[in-house]
Write a protein that holds these residues in place. Structure first.
Motif, PDB file in Angstrom:
ATOM      1  N   TYR A  43      44.642  47.256  87.049  1.00  0.00           N
ATOM      2  CA  TYR A  43      45.906  46.438  87.283  1.00  0.00           C
ATOM      3  C   TYR A  43      46.523  46.106  86.131  1.00  0.00           C
ATOM      4  CZ  TYR A  43      48.901  42.755  89.616  1.00  0.00           C
ATOM      5  OH  TYR A  43      50.052  41.926  89.706  1.00  0.00           O
ATOM      6  N   GLY A  44      47.519  46.452  85.948  1.00  0.00           N
ATOM      7  CA  GLY A  44      48.625  46.031  84.799  1.00  0.00           C
ATOM      8  C   GLY A  44      48.120  46.508  83.497  1.00  0.00           C
ATOM      9  N   GLY A  81      53.510  45.816  84.488  1.00  0.00           N
ATOM     10  CA  GLY A  81      53.746  46.074  85.718  1.00  0.00           C
ATOM     11  C   GLY A  81      52.785  45.367  86.803  1.00  0.00           C
ATOM     12  N   ASP A  82      52.714  45.622  88.144  1.00  0.00           N
ATOM     13  CA  ASP A  82      51.551  45.399  88.771  1.00  0.00           C
ATOM     14  C   ASP A  82      51.134  46.453  89.842  1.00  0.00           C
ATOM     15  OD1 ASP A  82      53.725  46.289  90.713  1.00  0.00           O
ATOM     16  OD2 ASP A  82      54.128  44.353  91.752  1.00  0.00           O
ATOM     17  N   TYR A  83      51.140  47.591  89.110  1.00  0.00           N
ATOM     18  CA  TYR A  83      50.489  48.701  90.050  1.00  0.00           C
ATOM     19  C   TYR A  83      48.762  48.694  89.419  1.00  0.00           C
ATOM     20  CZ  TYR A  83      48.818  53.194  91.591  1.00  0.00           C
ATOM     21  OH  TYR A  83      48.121  54.126  92.371  1.00  0.00           O
ATOM     22  N   GLU A 132      44.458  43.646  94.607  1.00  0.00           N
ATOM     23  CA  GLU A 132      45.429  44.679  94.499  1.00  0.00           C
ATOM     24  C   GLU A 132      44.838  45.919  94.510  1.00  0.00           C
ATOM     25  OE1 GLU A 132      48.611  44.133  94.548  1.00  0.00           O
ATOM     26  OE2 GLU A 132      48.487  41.708  94.280  1.00  0.00           O
ATOM     27  N   TYR A 173      54.669  49.873  88.458  1.00  0.00           N
ATOM     28  CA  TYR A 173      54.878  49.243  89.787  1.00  0.00           C
ATOM     29  C   TYR A 173      54.390  49.741  90.893  1.00  0.00           C
ATOM     30  CZ  TYR A 173      57.539  46.560  86.289  1.00  0.00           C
ATOM     31  OH  TYR A 173      58.126  45.802  85.096  1.00  0.00           O
ATOM     32  N   LYS A 174      54.399  49.022  92.077  1.00  0.00           N
ATOM     33  CA  LYS A 174      54.082  50.008  93.337  1.00  0.00           C
ATOM     34  C   LYS A 174      55.399  49.518  94.267  1.00  0.00           C
ATOM     35  CE  LYS A 174      50.816  46.703  95.394  1.00  0.00           C
ATOM     36  NZ  LYS A 174      49.458  46.392  95.948  1.00  0.00           N
ATOM     37  N   LYS A 223      57.172  48.127  97.287  1.00  0.00           N
ATOM     38  CA  LYS A 223      56.667  47.205  98.223  1.00  0.00           C
ATOM     39  C   LYS A 223      56.827  47.501  99.769  1.00  0.00           C
ATOM     40  CE  LYS A 223      55.514  44.581  94.920  1.00  0.00           C
ATOM     41  NZ  LYS A 223      55.831  45.496  93.515  1.00  0.00           N
ATOM     42  N   PHE A 247      60.676  47.480  93.908  1.00  0.00           N
ATOM     43  CA  PHE A 247      59.346  47.938  93.441  1.00  0.00           C
ATOM     44  C   PHE A 247      58.745  46.687  92.623  1.00  0.00           C
ATOM     45  CE2 PHE A 247      62.490  50.229  91.196  1.00  0.00           C
ATOM     46  CZ  PHE A 247      62.240  49.877  89.998  1.00  0.00           C
ATOM     47  N   ASN A 248      59.809  45.840  92.222  1.00  0.00           N
ATOM     48  CA  ASN A 248      59.666  44.896  91.171  1.00  0.00           C
ATOM     49  C   ASN A 248      60.372  43.461  91.457  1.00  0.00           C
ATOM     50  OD1 ASN A 248      59.089  43.100  88.929  1.00  0.00           O
ATOM     51  ND2 ASN A 248      60.205  44.388  87.380  1.00  0.00           N
TER      52      ASN A 248
END
Length: 462
Positions: free
Chosen positions: A276-277, A295-297, A328, A382-383, A385, A408-409
């Motif tokens: 993650y990140g 990012g958050d993926y 996540e 990112y992923k 949403k 996605f963000n």
């Protein structure tokens, strides 16, 4: 007939004489025991057999004048409290006479065959302050000599738990010992065995306690667990060599899991599972290789939940293959967890590609956010949403309907932009969005029809 009568009279006379002698003897002994204690009488350790009250008083007075109470302690230690230490004095206050008066002297015939051991309290006086001072100075209370009692415990040795024998120690029950000393002095006892009197604080659990034996069984059950984590490029196994470092037993014989140590161990697994990140190597559609971070993926381990799961598995003695809990999730656990289904957004070249299962589904020029602090489209992975049809995009000073929207963000997403006459190039510098990826309607629709929530969106500058 006359001769028989004479003989009968002589027999009766003989019997009367015999009983008269017996009665006289009985009466004499009764008179003797009226002033003397019965044979076999012992009073506060003094032989009172056949003695008068005055004689017993004299003997007791002599005894207490030279009185010494010997304390027998653990480890071969002996201490004494002497009459002179506490100003001990004999003073019966007539209690010996009272004891004598309670005895019926005419009952000597029955009493003479029964030994009597009398313990009379309150025959002495002493200085209580001196006794307390002497008591406090006993070596049994020397902090440098006190050994604390310890429960039987456990040691991990040769791949199993064994019981470590308890430590009895020598710590005293202070109030109880003081009461026992007062009682002994009052009764004239000369020896006090602290062990026999149970004057020591003892361990709650010994090596033979049922609770200790049960805990040993549980500990060995726990370390029989075997929990394996398999990840791309390797495997980690939690077995007895690891689990024994997490187990402790408290003073109440309860097994405690060291959750801090468990979290530390799990954090070591994060390098294998947690992406993650994190910064990743990425090969672009233009054939260049670069690193993308932010990012958050990716995968993020839920450590607290994972510790709870491990505790349950260990308590059940399970052998299992396990994957951590996650807060996540990514799409796969390959070394490259982006996989082969993703959106690629080149912010420098203002171009987008969408791959699904390694196949290019769609690509085209786009317009991203105007490069100002409040409108720029940030790089990162990112992923997606979710995706929605017929959405209305709202912000400060605008409200714009779109046919498809794929965020996605935060509020930044891919959508059709019918108001843009051209895409790509340097248009974003002057007519850039508020952060979203403005796409030609056909491109946006194509992506919408083939993409799923959770798909990685890789945004980078080149």
């Amino acid at each position: 007939m006359e001769i028989q009568t004479i003989k009968r009279k002589k027999s009766v006379k003989t019997i009367i004489i015999y009983f008269s002698i017996l009665f006289a003897l009985y009466l004499s002994v009764s008179i003797y025991f009226n002033n003397h204690f019965y044979f076999g009488s012992v009073i506060n350790g003094i032989n009172a057999s056949g003695k008068t009250v005055d004689q017993v008083d004299k003997d007791l007075s002599s005894k207490y004048a030279a009185y010494t109470l010997e304390l027998k302690e653990r480890g071969g230690v002996n201490e004494q409290i002497k009459a002179t230490d506490i100003r001990l004095k004999y003073n019966s206050n007539g209690k010996i006479q009272v004891l004598k008066d309670t005895k019926n002297s005419f009952g000597w015939f029955y009493e003479i065959f029964n030994k009597k051991n009398y313990e009379i309290s309150g025959l002495v006086t002493y200085d209580e302050k001196l006794l307390k001072t002497h008591f406090d100075k006993l070596s049994a209370f020397d902090s440098n000599k006190i050994i604390e009692p310890q429960n039987a415990n456990f040691k991990y040795s040769a791949n199993s738990y064994v019981i470590v024998k308890e430590v009895m120690g020598n710590k005293i029950k202070s109030k109880q010992l003081y009461a026992d000393i007062v009682s002994a002095i009052s009764k004239g006892e000369t020896k006090l065995d602290l062990e026999t009197k149970n004057d020591y604080i003892t361990p709650k659990y010994t090596s033979t306690s049922k609770e200790i034996l049960n805990t040993k069984t549980l500990l060995n059950k726990y370390i029989s667990s075997n929990i394996s984590y398999t990840y791309a490029g390797g495997k980690s196994v939690i077995d007895k060599s690891v689990i024994n470092k997490w187990l402790k037993v408290d003073n109440n014989n309860a097994i405690i899991f060291d959750q801090d140590a468990m979290k530390t161990y799990i954090s070591g697994l994060d390098n294998h599972y947690e992406t993650y990140g994190k910064e990743r190597k990425f090969t672009t559609s233009l054939g260049t290789s670069l690193k993308v971070s932010g990012g958050d993926y990716g995968w993020k381990v839920a450590r607290a939940g994972e510790v709870s799961d491990l505790i349950v598995a260990i308590k059940n003695g399970k052998t299992i293959a396990k994957e951590p809990r996650y807060t996540e999730k990514g799409l796969n656990h390959d070394l490259n967890d982006i996989g082969n289904t993703y959106v690629e957004l080149n912010l420098t070249n203002q171009h987008l590609w969408f791959y699904k299962n390694g196949k290019l589904i769609a690509d085209g020029d786009v317009v991203t956010g105007k490069p100002t602090k409040d409108r720029v489209t940030p790089p990162g992975i990112y992923k997606l949403k979710y995706k929605a049809k017929n959405a209305t995009l709202k912000g400060e000073g605008y409200s714009t309907p779109v046919s498809v929207f794929m965020p996605f963000n935060g509020g930044i997403g891919i959508h059709d932009a019918t108001w843009q006459s051209k895409f790509g190039g340097q248009i974003y510098l002057t007519k850039g969005s508020h952060g979203c990826v403005n796409s030609p309607p056909a491109l946006a629709q194509k992506i919408y029809d083939n993409i799923d929530a959770g798909t990685p969106v890789v945004c980078y500058l080149q």
